[in-house]
Motif scaffolding. Structure first.
Motif, short mmCIF file in Angstrom:
data_model
loop_
_atom_site.label_atom_id
_atom_site.label_comp_id
_atom_site.label_asym_id
_atom_site.label_seq_id
_atom_site.Cartn_x
_atom_site.Cartn_y
_atom_site.Cartn_z
N ARG A 56 0.83 -1.22 0.00
CA ARG A 56 0.00 0.00 0.00
C ARG A 56 0.86 1.26 0.00
O ARG A 56 0.53 2.24 -0.65
CB ARG A 56 -0.95 0.00 1.19
CG ARG A 56 -2.04 -1.04 1.04
CD ARG A 56 -2.91 -1.07 2.28
NE ARG A 56 -3.84 -2.17 2.25
CZ ARG A 56 -5.14 -2.02 2.47
NH1 ARG A 56 -5.65 -0.84 2.73
NH2 ARG A 56 -5.93 -3.07 2.44
N LYS A 57 1.98 1.23 0.70
CA LYS A 57 2.92 2.36 0.70
C LYS A 57 3.47 2.56 -0.71
O LYS A 57 3.52 3.68 -1.21
CB LYS A 57 4.06 2.10 1.68
CG LYS A 57 5.15 3.16 1.69
CD LYS A 57 6.30 2.74 2.61
CE LYS A 57 7.40 3.77 2.67
NZ LYS A 57 8.34 3.70 1.59
N ASN A 58 3.86 1.48 -1.35
CA ASN A 58 4.38 1.57 -2.72
C ASN A 58 3.32 2.10 -3.69
O ASN A 58 3.64 2.88 -4.58
CB ASN A 58 4.91 0.21 -3.17
CG ASN A 58 6.18 -0.17 -2.46
OD1 ASN A 58 6.91 0.67 -1.93
ND2 ASN A 58 6.47 -1.46 -2.41
N ASP A 89 2.80 7.53 -7.73
CA ASP A 89 2.60 8.74 -8.54
C ASP A 89 3.49 9.90 -8.10
O ASP A 89 3.22 11.05 -8.42
CB ASP A 89 1.13 9.15 -8.52
CG ASP A 89 0.64 9.56 -7.15
OD1 ASP A 89 1.40 9.41 -6.17
OD2 ASP A 89 -0.51 10.02 -7.05
N GLY A 90 4.55 9.60 -7.37
CA GLY A 90 5.51 10.63 -6.99
C GLY A 90 5.39 11.15 -5.57
O GLY A 90 6.21 11.94 -5.14
N HIS A 91 4.36 10.73 -4.83
CA HIS A 91 4.24 11.12 -3.42
C HIS A 91 5.30 10.39 -2.60
O HIS A 91 5.81 9.35 -3.01
CB HIS A 91 2.86 10.76 -2.87
CG HIS A 91 1.77 11.61 -3.38
ND1 HIS A 91 0.99 11.25 -4.46
CD2 HIS A 91 1.31 12.81 -2.97
CE1 HIS A 91 0.10 12.19 -4.68
NE2 HIS A 91 0.27 13.15 -3.79
N PHE A 99 -1.78 7.49 4.55
CA PHE A 99 -0.39 7.96 4.52
C PHE A 99 -0.34 9.47 4.38
O PHE A 99 -1.22 10.07 3.81
CB PHE A 99 0.36 7.31 3.35
CG PHE A 99 0.37 5.83 3.38
CD1 PHE A 99 1.28 5.15 4.17
CD2 PHE A 99 -0.54 5.09 2.63
CE1 PHE A 99 1.29 3.76 4.21
CE2 PHE A 99 -0.54 3.72 2.67
CZ PHE A 99 0.38 3.04 3.45
N GLU A 100 0.73 10.04 4.88
CA GLU A 100 0.99 11.48 4.70
C GLU A 100 2.35 11.63 4.07
O GLU A 100 3.25 10.87 4.29
CB GLU A 100 1.00 12.20 6.04
CG GLU A 100 -0.36 12.38 6.62
CD GLU A 100 -0.33 13.27 7.85
OE1 GLU A 100 0.69 13.89 8.16
OE2 GLU A 100 -1.36 13.30 8.52
#
Length: 69
Positions: free
Chosen positions: A10-12, A17-19, A68-69
């Motif tokens: 999920r992090k990946n 998209d660049g976040h 996520f932030e």
């Protein structure tokens, strides 16, 4: 269930998209399962307060949803 692998996936996805995920808000059930899995992998309890995981600061252990932030 493998929450560690799921969290990394999920992090990946979030970062695709660049976040950059610098922090994570974990729901209570996620926090409990991650703590248990970390205990199983490393043979010691990381404690009630997870501080970082996959380079992200754990911001909340009782969030309504994983984000996520």
């Amino acid at each position: 269930m493998d929450k560690l692998k799921d969290l990394l996936a999920r992090k990946n996805d979030f970062e695709a998209d660049g976040h950059h995920a610098l922090g994570v808000h974990l729901p209570t059930d996620w926090a409990k399962e991650l703590r248990w899995e970390l205990h199983q992998y490393y043979g010691k309890d990381p404690g009630e307060r997870l501080t970082t995981i996959y380079g992200m600061e754990v911001l909340t252990l009782d969030a309504e949803e994983l984000r996520f932030e």
